[in-house]
Design a protein around this motif. Structure first.
Motif, short mmCIF file in Angstrom:
data_model
loop_
_atom_site.label_atom_id
_atom_site.label_comp_id
_atom_site.label_asym_id
_atom_site.label_seq_id
_atom_site.Cartn_x
_atom_site.Cartn_y
_atom_site.Cartn_z
N ASN A 13 -75.60 73.07 69.15
CA ASN A 13 -75.35 74.39 69.72
C ASN A 13 -74.40 74.29 70.92
O ASN A 13 -74.73 73.65 71.91
CB ASN A 13 -76.69 74.98 70.17
CG ASN A 13 -76.58 76.43 70.56
OD1 ASN A 13 -75.49 76.92 70.85
ND2 ASN A 13 -77.71 77.11 70.56
N LYS A 16 -73.85 76.21 73.14
CA LYS A 16 -74.42 76.80 74.35
C LYS A 16 -75.18 75.76 75.16
O LYS A 16 -75.28 75.86 76.37
CB LYS A 16 -75.38 77.93 73.96
CG LYS A 16 -74.68 79.15 73.44
CD LYS A 16 -74.35 80.06 74.58
CE LYS A 16 -73.94 81.43 74.08
NZ LYS A 16 -73.65 82.32 75.21
N THR A 17 -75.76 74.79 74.49
CA THR A 17 -76.57 73.81 75.21
C THR A 17 -75.99 72.40 75.18
O THR A 17 -76.44 71.54 75.92
CB THR A 17 -78.00 73.74 74.63
OG1 THR A 17 -77.90 73.58 73.22
CG2 THR A 17 -78.80 74.97 74.95
N SER A 58 -80.16 71.14 69.90
CA SER A 58 -79.78 71.41 71.29
C SER A 58 -78.85 70.34 71.84
O SER A 58 -78.20 70.54 72.85
CB SER A 58 -81.02 71.55 72.16
OG SER A 58 -81.85 70.43 72.00
N ASN A 107 -83.26 76.17 65.96
CA ASN A 107 -82.54 76.92 66.99
C ASN A 107 -81.46 77.86 66.48
O ASN A 107 -80.40 77.98 67.08
CB ASN A 107 -81.89 75.96 67.99
CG ASN A 107 -82.88 74.96 68.55
OD1 ASN A 107 -84.04 75.30 68.74
ND2 ASN A 107 -82.44 73.75 68.79
N GLU A 113 -84.81 81.04 67.34
CA GLU A 113 -84.52 80.74 68.74
C GLU A 113 -85.68 81.24 69.60
O GLU A 113 -85.95 82.43 69.63
CB GLU A 113 -83.24 81.47 69.15
CG GLU A 113 -82.24 80.61 69.83
CD GLU A 113 -80.95 81.36 70.12
OE1 GLU A 113 -79.96 80.71 70.43
OE2 GLU A 113 -80.93 82.61 70.03
N THR A 172 -80.34 77.91 77.69
CA THR A 172 -78.96 78.25 77.37
C THR A 172 -78.28 78.92 78.55
O THR A 172 -77.15 78.60 78.90
CB THR A 172 -78.95 79.22 76.16
OG1 THR A 172 -79.66 78.60 75.10
CG2 THR A 172 -77.55 79.52 75.72
N GLU A 174 -77.54 76.40 81.24
CA GLU A 174 -76.39 75.55 80.92
C GLU A 174 -75.08 76.23 81.29
O GLU A 174 -74.06 75.59 81.48
CB GLU A 174 -76.38 75.20 79.43
CG GLU A 174 -77.43 74.19 79.02
CD GLU A 174 -77.01 72.77 79.36
OE1 GLU A 174 -75.81 72.52 79.46
OE2 GLU A 174 -77.91 71.94 79.54
#
Lengths: 195, 278
Positions: free
Chosen positions: A11, A13-14, A56, B222, B228, B236, B239
């Motif tokens: 992902n 995003k992470t 992740s 995820n 999610e 998220t 981050e």
């Protein structure tokens, strides 16, 4: 892009690695479509529609792909791909090298304020310099990182397939802009997953 | 007239222990939570509302709440059963099983998550059989429920066990001599006695599941809108250095959890009272 080929990538995003993967795909599509941003977005959207599991982190994705046998393709760092091949045997997986990809250059620097506080400036600088010595570059190459020094690059040229690499500054005008346009909330990546 | 003599207490006076309780709770719970609210309040109300009502965030609330609820419910039933077996029967290896129950507490949650994913993945030991009948476990809400059931089990067992141990079997014998059948004995004698404890265990397991991150991220896959969980969305946001956004989502979850736990505790308090009077 075929819709029945499932792709494993973490992902964005992470995961930092996932951001490189995403940008590499975007840059590749731009190049293929003469810089058409809409086409690039379409390509990346299609790509992520084929992702069944968004881990992740990059290591999680490797595990999903290698250990769990999920997905047909894993997008990975070049060095990670070589390592996985070495670990698991060359007959298990095949490395597919794209014609164009992104040059991922993780930064290394001495944070002078911290180093000063810990009185470790000298060692820190020495380490930084060592990374760019012939010896340091060889170690990098042996671990499948593309060396920067010309000498080491020549010596290990056979190991690395020819590939056209673009940098994040050339195509995305630096990390700051890439993060803002693509990965921040409401950015392009979020639009891909908009219901 | 009220009795003026001071009753003997083990701990020094009410003032001291209450003061200690308040300071302790403030340092450990209230101050960190206050900071969380403070951080969330750095964005405008409109921004706050947009953040916490975004489609993806709403989908994650629903997922987190319903998987946590089902996991806690399953634990309430099977945890009570395990407690029953551990208290009422003697068998070889009982102590080992008793110790096994606590393992989910001791195991780092990431380890649990990876282990469960390995077993329930489509090519895993158990996952392959589910796969062959067309059920996917890992990377679906079902996988999340399994991870949450795993981490929540000890709460129910350890809540119910001591209550069962204290339950005098003479009551059951008395009921039997008065002609009650086994079903009546369970419904009228045993169940009322252990129900508040089961409820406590349920509430604990449910609360724990709402906040669980480590084990779930490995097995959930995820996928936005589908698998999610709320804690993942909070990470998220972190981050992206969006601390206020992360705090906003956390605040919503916190308020929701608090209300829910309050209601469950209230219910538990009522049932305890009801059965104590008789």
């Amino acid at each position: 892009m075929k819709s029945d080929v499932s792709v494993i990538t973490p992902n964005p995003k992470t995961s930092g690695g996932a951001r490189w993967n995403y940008l590499a795909a975007w840059g590749y599509a731009l190049e293929q479509n003469n810089g058409d941003e809409a086409k690039a977005k379409e390509f990346v959207t299609k790509l992520f529609k084929n992702v069944p599991v968004l881990d992740s982190g990059a290591r999680g994705s490797t595990t999903t792909f290698v250990e769990r046998g999920i997905g047909d393709v894993l997008i990975a760092w070049e060095n990670e791909a070589f390592l996985a091949l070495n670990e698991l045997g060359k007959d298990e997986f095949e490395i597919v090298v794209p014609s164009i990809s992104i040059l991922a250059e993780p930064p290394v620097t001495v944070v002078d304020e911290n180093a000063k506080k810990h009185e470790t400036e000298e060692v820190a600088k020495a380490y930084l310099d060592y990374l760019y010595t012939d010896e340091g570059q060889e170690i990098a190459a042996k671990n499948y990182y593309r060396p920067r020094s010309e000498e080491a690059a020549k010596k290990y040229a056979k190991q690395f397939p020819e590939i056209r690499l673009f940098t994040i500054d050339e195509v995305f005008d630096g990390w700051k802009n890439a993060q803002k346009t693509h990965f921040d909330d409401g950015g392009v990546f979020d639009e891909i997953y908009k219901p | 007239m009220a009795d003026k003599r001071k009753r003997h207490r083990v701990l020094p006076g009410f003032g001291l222990s209450m003061g200690y309780t308040l300071i302790y709770l403030s340092l450990i719970i209230l101050i960190p939570i206050a900071v969380l609210f403070l951080k969330a309040s750095t964005i405008s109300l409109a921004e706050f509302w947009d953040t916490v009502t975004e489609a993806r965030v709403v989908a994650s609330y629903k997922l987190t709440i319903y998987t946590s609820f089902i996991a806690a419910f399953v634990n309430a039933i099977f945890g009570t059963l395990i407690a029953w077996v551990l208290v009422r029967y003697d068998f070889y290896g009982k102590r080992i099983i008793d110790a096994l129950v606590d393992l989910p507490f001791a195991l780092p949650t990431a380890v649990a998550g990876i282990a469960l994913t390995t077993i329930y993945a489509p090519n895993g030991w158990i996952g392959q059989y589910f796969e062959s009948i067309g059920i996917k476990v890992a990377y679906t809400p079902l996988g999340i429920m399994i991870a949450l059931t795993f981490i929540g089990l000890p709460f129910v067992v350890r809540s119910v066990q001591p209550v069962l141990q204290d339950l005098d079997q003479q009551y059951e014998e008395a009921a039997a001599t008065l002609g009650a059948n086994p079903l009546q004995i369970f419904a009228k004698i045993i169940f009322p006695a252990i129900f508040p404890a089961t409820l406590t265990g349920f509430a604990l397991a449910f609360a724990r599941a709402l906040g669980e991150y480590g084990s779930v991220v490995f097995i959930s896959g995820n996928m936005p809108m589908k698998t999610e969980i709320v804690p993942l969305l909070i990470i998220t946001k972190l981050e992206q250095f969006n601390y206020a956004g992360a705090a906003a989502i956390a605040v919503v979850m916190l308020v929701f959890s608090f209300v829910l736990l309050f209601l469950i505790n209230f219910w538990q308090w009522k049932t305890t009272k009801k059965y104590q009077v008789s």
